[in-house]
Scaffold this motif. Structure first.
Motif, short mmCIF file in Angstrom:
data_model
loop_
_atom_site.label_atom_id
_atom_site.label_comp_id
_atom_site.label_asym_id
_atom_site.label_seq_id
_atom_site.Cartn_x
_atom_site.Cartn_y
_atom_site.Cartn_z
N LYS A 98 14.67 47.95 9.87
CA LYS A 98 14.08 48.86 10.72
C LYS A 98 14.26 48.81 12.24
N SER A 100 13.97 47.86 15.99
CA SER A 100 13.26 46.58 16.65
C SER A 100 12.06 47.10 17.13
N SER A 101 11.15 45.90 17.35
CA SER A 101 9.95 46.39 17.90
C SER A 101 9.75 46.54 19.43
N ASN A 102 11.00 46.05 20.14
CA ASN A 102 11.00 46.16 21.50
C ASN A 102 11.82 47.49 21.77
N ASN A 103 12.29 48.23 20.71
CA ASN A 103 13.19 49.66 21.23
C ASN A 103 12.25 50.40 21.90
#
Length: 165
Positions: A98, A100-103
């Protein structure tokens, strides 16, 4: 789909089915899987924990290239349907992960460079970041990243990189 059971390697008292069930062949009872904190489902057999997707893959999915990992094609770790599992190398498995959540760009391998006010496209190959180019607009950076990813990763191209196909 007809349910088929196969003996689990090194655990002759247990069988795994193509539908993901684990059966104690001595008692005839089915084991209940537990959800791991990383999202995988596992069972305990004779005091040892096994991830169900690994048991299914070993029993039902050929691995002619001796790949070490099992990839969940749709990135859902508790979706252990055979059609969602495939053998993968470490690189292939990481590629199909997936975003990255900080993308902040919404695309893997694309980021904003403040130093030159451009969008940078890059790709990870064998653990090394490879620069693809810097672009004035995000669309060009994403397109360049997607083309390079398709060239390098083929079938393991992440679904987030297929959105423009």
């Amino acid at each position: 789909m007809e349910e088929i059971f196969k003996k689990i390697e090194n655990n002759e008292n247990y069988s795994v089915s193509n539908l993901g069930k684990i059966r104690n062949d001595i008692t005839g009872s089915f084991l209940k899987g537990c959800l791991h904190n990383k999202g995988y489902i596992y069972v305990s057999l004779d005091g040892k924990k096994y991830r169900i997707h690994r048991l299914i893959a070993i029993a039902f999915i050929p691995n002619p290239d001796n790949k070490e990992f099992i990839d969940h094609i749709n990135n859902i770790r508790d979706d252990n349907r055979i059609e969602n599992l495939r053998w993968a190398t470490g690189t292939e498995n990481k590629q199909n992960s997936k975003i990255s959540s900080n993308n902040t760009s919404g695309s893997k391998g694309v980021c904003w460079r403040k130093d030159n006010n451009k969008w940078r496209a890059y790709i990870m190959i064998n653990g090394k970041k490879v620069h693809i180019g810097c672009f004035d607009n995000i669309e060009d950076a994403i397109k360049a990243r997607q083309e390079k990813a398709k060239e390098i990763f083929g079938d393991f191209l992440n679904k987030c990189e297929k959105k423009n196909e």
